[in-house]
Design a protein around this motif. Structure first.
Motif, mmCIF file in Angstrom:
data_model
loop_
_atom_site.group_PDB
_atom_site.id
_atom_site.type_symbol
_atom_site.label_atom_id
_atom_site.label_comp_id
_atom_site.label_asym_id
_atom_site.label_seq_id
_atom_site.Cartn_x
_atom_site.Cartn_y
_atom_site.Cartn_z
ATOM 1 N N VAL A 44 14.551 5.199 1.705
ATOM 2 C CA VAL A 44 15.146 5.252 0.370
ATOM 3 C C VAL A 44 14.837 6.606 -0.264
ATOM 4 C CG1 VAL A 44 15.299 4.163 -1.896
ATOM 5 C CG2 VAL A 44 14.768 2.762 0.117
ATOM 6 N N PRO A 45 15.858 7.426 -0.567
ATOM 7 C CA PRO A 45 15.616 8.689 -1.279
ATOM 8 C C PRO A 45 15.282 8.391 -2.746
ATOM 9 C CG PRO A 45 17.751 8.675 -0.143
ATOM 10 C CD PRO A 45 17.272 7.277 -0.201
ATOM 11 N N ILE A 46 14.246 9.029 -3.283
ATOM 12 C CA ILE A 46 13.831 8.760 -4.665
ATOM 13 C C ILE A 46 13.380 10.053 -5.355
ATOM 14 C CG2 ILE A 46 13.030 6.422 -4.100
ATOM 15 C CD1 ILE A 46 10.123 7.589 -4.434
ATOM 16 N N SER A 47 13.298 9.969 -6.652
ATOM 17 C CA SER A 47 12.618 10.994 -7.449
ATOM 18 C C SER A 47 11.705 10.251 -8.413
ATOM 19 C CB SER A 47 13.613 11.862 -8.224
ATOM 20 O OG SER A 47 12.917 12.657 -9.177
ATOM 21 N N ALA A 48 10.411 10.225 -8.101
ATOM 22 C CA ALA A 48 9.458 9.519 -8.958
ATOM 23 C C ALA A 48 9.405 10.158 -10.337
ATOM 24 C CB ALA A 48 8.073 9.527 -8.311
ATOM 25 N N LYS A 49 9.547 11.491 -10.375
ATOM 26 C CA LYS A 49 9.473 12.218 -11.642
ATOM 27 C C LYS A 49 10.618 11.825 -12.573
ATOM 28 C CE LYS A 49 9.388 16.938 -13.491
ATOM 29 N NZ LYS A 49 9.474 18.383 -13.142
ATOM 30 N N ASN A 50 11.838 11.723 -12.015
ATOM 31 C CA ASN A 50 13.013 11.405 -12.828
ATOM 32 C C ASN A 50 13.415 9.936 -12.749
ATOM 33 O OD1 ASN A 50 13.246 14.103 -13.615
ATOM 34 N ND2 ASN A 50 14.458 14.625 -11.803
ATOM 35 N N LYS A 51 12.558 9.128 -12.078
ATOM 36 C CA LYS A 51 12.783 7.677 -11.944
ATOM 37 C C LYS A 51 14.145 7.353 -11.309
ATOM 38 C CE LYS A 51 9.692 6.488 -15.763
ATOM 39 N NZ LYS A 51 9.184 7.838 -15.971
ATOM 40 N N THR B 123 1.076 8.753 -6.490
ATOM 41 C CA THR B 123 0.637 8.230 -7.784
ATOM 42 C C THR B 123 1.749 8.346 -8.818
ATOM 43 O OG1 THR B 123 -1.595 8.927 -7.190
ATOM 44 C CG2 THR B 123 -1.238 8.289 -9.461
ATOM 45 N N LYS B 124 2.571 9.393 -8.731
ATOM 46 C CA LYS B 124 3.734 9.516 -9.610
ATOM 47 C C LYS B 124 4.712 8.364 -9.388
ATOM 48 C CE LYS B 124 3.999 12.954 -12.563
ATOM 49 N NZ LYS B 124 4.243 12.659 -13.993
ATOM 50 N N LEU B 125 4.842 7.933 -8.121
ATOM 51 C CA LEU B 125 5.715 6.808 -7.808
ATOM 52 C C LEU B 125 5.199 5.538 -8.488
ATOM 53 C CD1 LEU B 125 7.928 5.274 -6.320
ATOM 54 C CD2 LEU B 125 6.479 5.272 -4.283
ATOM 55 N N LEU B 126 3.897 5.275 -8.342
ATOM 56 C CA LEU B 126 3.317 4.111 -9.012
ATOM 57 C C LEU B 126 3.428 4.252 -10.526
ATOM 58 C CD1 LEU B 126 0.145 3.310 -6.899
ATOM 59 C CD2 LEU B 126 2.057 1.804 -7.356
ATOM 60 N N ASP B 127 3.300 5.478 -10.985
ATOM 61 C CA ASP B 127 3.444 5.759 -12.415
ATOM 62 C C ASP B 127 4.836 5.351 -12.883
ATOM 63 O OD1 ASP B 127 2.900 6.914 -14.937
ATOM 64 O OD2 ASP B 127 3.877 8.770 -14.316
ATOM 65 N N ALA B 128 5.836 5.673 -12.084
ATOM 66 C CA ALA B 128 7.210 5.306 -12.436
ATOM 67 C C ALA B 128 7.407 3.795 -12.377
ATOM 68 C CB ALA B 128 8.185 5.997 -11.480
ATOM 69 N N ILE B 129 6.783 3.160 -11.390
ATOM 70 C CA ILE B 129 6.910 1.707 -11.239
ATOM 71 C C ILE B 129 6.225 0.974 -12.394
ATOM 72 C CG2 ILE B 129 6.210 -0.273 -9.821
ATOM 73 C CD1 ILE B 129 6.582 1.587 -7.365
ATOM 74 N N ARG B 130 5.045 1.442 -12.765
ATOM 75 C CA ARG B 130 4.271 0.728 -13.802
ATOM 76 C C ARG B 130 4.566 1.226 -15.206
ATOM 77 N NH1 ARG B 130 0.329 2.483 -10.500
ATOM 78 N NH2 ARG B 130 -0.579 3.703 -12.179
ATOM 79 N N LYS B 131 5.322 2.356 -15.297
ATOM 80 C CA LYS B 131 5.614 2.977 -16.593
ATOM 81 C C LYS B 131 4.326 3.270 -17.366
ATOM 82 C CE LYS B 131 10.239 1.075 -17.170
ATOM 83 N NZ LYS B 131 10.347 0.381 -15.893
ATOM 84 N N VAL C 281 0.854 -1.189 0.000
ATOM 85 C CA VAL C 281 0.000 0.000 0.000
ATOM 86 C C VAL C 281 0.893 1.243 0.000
ATOM 87 C CG1 VAL C 281 -0.206 0.053 2.520
ATOM 88 C CG2 VAL C 281 -1.935 1.166 1.133
ATOM 89 N N VAL C 282 0.538 2.218 -0.834
ATOM 90 C CA VAL C 282 1.316 3.459 -0.942
ATOM 91 C C VAL C 282 0.542 4.561 -0.220
ATOM 92 C CG1 VAL C 282 2.437 5.077 -2.508
ATOM 93 C CG2 VAL C 282 2.188 2.680 -3.168
ATOM 94 N N MET C 283 1.166 5.171 0.794
ATOM 95 C CA MET C 283 0.473 6.140 1.641
ATOM 96 C C MET C 283 1.301 7.409 1.818
ATOM 97 S SD MET C 283 -0.861 3.471 4.555
ATOM 98 C CE MET C 283 -2.267 4.423 5.055
ATOM 99 N N GLY C 284 0.620 8.487 2.232
ATOM 100 C CA GLY C 284 1.323 9.741 2.470
ATOM 101 C C GLY C 284 0.432 10.939 2.237
ATOM 102 N N HIS C 285 1.023 12.128 2.294
ATOM 103 C CA HIS C 285 0.290 13.390 2.190
ATOM 104 C C HIS C 285 -0.074 13.694 0.736
ATOM 105 C CE1 HIS C 285 -0.927 17.349 3.649
ATOM 106 N NE2 HIS C 285 -0.285 17.891 2.632
#
Length: 667
Positions: free
Chosen positions: A308-315, A182-190, A172-176
């Motif tokens: 884990v530091p990430i950037s969903a926008k830049n994958k 959703t961008k994170l899932l977008d990056a995961i699912r392409k 489950v993906v949670m947060g503010h």
């Protein structure tokens, strides 16, 4: 004659005309475009008689349906506390919540599924259905736990060691809001689903599968705005591990804290993903410090939380995040072992009406195999046969195994998010007994007491939405904005577009409402039928449509305030002295100062005083303390300020800050 031409003469839609003619035995074909002149003439001449016959047939079908839906309790005794919500009561009775609400409405009780009824009312309903009742103390039973325990027992039942396998983990993906879930899932699912969501905020729970290191992983995306607490809670209750997303440039926010509490309550492991590290304002250490104040201490700070530091926008960091997820879940991977071959058990993630498919549900399978054609119970109530089953990509499938999210259609009753699905061998037993009738005197007494209690303003709402999950969240959120001066009542709710019948119902309520009441028709993520829109204009009835839930809530809040007569006053919150002038522009100044009294915040009104005389007015655009931007500065602290207004401030001037405050006048 053309069917649409005949329908226009009779002032109904072609679909309704076909339905009525078919019911009374005049078969012209389900998709017929034309009708022969002789039949058309007969329909026109005998239309009143045809309508009477049709209404009689519908009434008989309703009576037959009521008898068939009678539950055989076999002298079952139901334990009921002094007060119980309609939703929990429906679970105890093993009947659909919409059926129970229908029974309550027939007896003059108009309440939502999350409102409570007392024991006496519940006992009358239960006895009418053939069940015995027993009153218990409230602390002896927790009905949310009752539902959870029922699911746990189902998952333990009939385990066959020969068919035990490890299922894919559910994440489950949670947060503010706007922290990039959703961008994170977008990056995961392409894929790209953010643009499909109104306002860029997830409105429903979605479930998706990906493959990592040759292993399937199921992801659940939960909404981020504070109105979606119920959805996030449900998401966490069926997950094995959570990703807590926090923006590196924004830090811990109210929904972040709420997500932490939900994760702790669910007792599931989690991984922190600090997103947006590509932004100039990103401050990872600041985020970790804020998390530590809420008992989330990362490993490099001496704690146990994986970060884990990430950037969903830049994958950036996506693969590392997935690896840490799998490593964390593998610490206790035995709980992923389930029976793959038994009867399927699952949880409803979403439920809605589809124009083409009718009633559909999204289910997360938790045990066993679900097959196309299976008979199913929802919350112990027979709900039909699965006619169509699709995977998360919209492809039709014949079977589904544990941790697979599927969309099914062909169900008899629309269920609620969080309800329990189980496959059964055959229909449940049907008890055909004569309707005994409910003692309405007690209901009338209860309703009269409620009417006396709520002589204040009443806001009546007719609510239409796209899916049941949205309806539930809207209703739960509306409860939070109720005022003692205004009682919010959900008079009716439904799924699908607004129709002429909704307008007629609205008109009837308005004509019969009390002088100090107001009625509004709200639609979420739906449209208004052309005929309904025309009728609404003719009858001067307003329809308010929304695509973002908090837009709807803001509108209701505004109506409530208008009904109460809320007054807005300006309240002094701080006084400060000017110590230094750093920069002066045409319409702004950057100054340094010290708080003399109160707490300074960014505000729309700040008065400048010199020698006990007000010389100007402006507003505070931003505040800084210790070279960092802050939301407020307290008594005794020094600060930097961007002041918007005429550049007239001098050293030793005083600035008084005001804040608008709404007050409810006393009765």
């Amino acid at each position: 004659m053309n069917i649409s031409e005949l329908a226009r003469k009779l002032r109904i839609s072609p679909q309704e005309l076909r339905k009525i003619l078919s019911a009374v035995g005049i078969d012209i074909g389900a998709k017929a475009i034309k009708i022969d002149k002789q039949t058309a003439k007969r329909v026109l001449n005998d239309w009143n008689r045809i309508l009477i016959q049709y209404k009689k047939i519908i009434a008989e079908e309703e009576i037959k349906k009521e008898k068939e839906e009678k539950i055989d309790f076999q002298d079952k005794e139901i334990e009921i506390p002094p007060f119980i919500t309609v939703k929990d009561f429906s679970f105890l009775l093993s009947i659909p919540v919409n059926k129970l609400m229908e029974i309550l409405m027939k007896n003059g009780i108009f309440i939502s599924l999350n409102e409570k009824i007392d024991y006496d009312t519940a006992a009358i309903i239960a006895m009418d259905l053939g069940a015995k009742t027993k009153k218990i103390e409230m602390d002896k039973k927790n009905y949310d736990l009752n539902r959870e325990e029922y699911l746990v027992n189902l998952l333990k039942k009939n385990k066959n060691d020969d068919h035990i396998k490890e299922r894919p983990p559910v994440v489950v993906v949670m947060g503010h809001v706007d922290h990039g879930k959703t961008k994170l899932l977008d990056a995961i699912r392409k894929t790209n689903i953010v643009d499909k969501e109104a306002g860029g905020i997830t409105q429903h729970i979605g479930a998706y599968q990906i493959k990592k290191n040759n292993r399937l992983v199921t992801f659940i995306d939960t909404p981020g705005h504070e109105a979606f607490t119920a959805m996030r809670s449900r998401g966490a209750s069926i997950a094995d591990i959570a990703i807590l997303v926090v923006a590196a440039d924004d830090g811990v926010k109210p929904q972040t804290i709420e997500a932490i509490k939900i994760i702790e309550k669910s007792k599931i492991p989690f991984v922190v993903a600090i997103n947006k590290i590509d932004k100039k304002e990103a401050n990872i250490d600041k985020v970790k410090k804020e998390l530590s104040t809420h008992n989330v201490v990362t490993e490099d700070w001496g704690g146990k939380a994986v970060c884990v530091p990430i950037s969903a926008k830049n994958k950036i960091g996506i693969n590392e995040l997935l690896d840490m997820l799998l490593l964390t879940i593998d610490i206790d991977k035995e709980r992923l072992n389930v029976d793959y071959n038994g009867k399927a058990v699952g949880t409803v993630i979403e439920s809605c009406l589809d124009k083409g498919e009718g009633g559909i549900m999204t289910i997360l399978i938790q045990k066993g195999k679900l097959n196309k054609g299976d008979l199913i119970n929802i919350n112990k109530q027979f709900s039909g046969k699965i006619r169509i089953m699709k995977d998360c990509n919209g492809n039709e499938i014949e079977k589904a195994v544990p941790s697979t999210p599927v969309r099914i259609s062909g169900i008899k009753n629309l269920s609620q998010v969080g309800d329990i699905l189980e496959v059964v061998d055959k229909r449940g037993k049907i008890k055909k007994t004569q309707k005994t009738g409910v003692d309405t005197k007690q209901f009338a007494h209860s309703q009269n007491q409620e009417d006396e209690k709520n002589r204040e303003n009443s806001l009546n709402i007719l609510l239409k939405s796209d899916v049941l999950g949205s309806t539930e969240v809207i209703m739960e959120s509306l409860e939070k904005i109720e005022s003692g001066k205004v009682k919010i009542k959900i008079i009716n709710k439904g799924l699908g577009n607004i129709t002429e019948s909704d307008i007629l119902q609205m008109e009837g309520i308005i004509n019969n409402q009390q002088k100090n009441s107001k009625t509004i028709l709200l639609g979420f993520n739906i449209k208004t039928a052309a005929e309904a829109d025309l009728m609404a204009k003719e009858k001067n009835i307003s329809i308010e449509l929304f695509q973002v839930i908090y837009g709807l809530l803001d509108y209701v809040n505004k109506i409530v305030k208008e009904m109460i007569g809320v007054e807005t006053i300006e309240k002094e919150i701080a006084q400060l002295s000017v110590v230094e002038i750093f920069k002066t522009d045409k319409k702004s100044m950057i100054i340094g100062g010290k708080i003399l009294k109160g707490k300074a915040e960014k505000t729309d009104k700040a008065e400048i005083w010199r020698d006990n005389e007000k010389i100007g007015i402006g507003k505070i655009e931003s505040l800084q303390s210790g070279r960092q931007e802050v939301s407020f500065v307290e008594d005794g602290q020094e600060f930097g300020m961007l002041f918007a207004g005429d550049p007239i401030i001098k050293k030793d001037d005083k600035i008084i800050i005001y804040k608008k405050e709404e007050i409810i006048p006393k009765a």
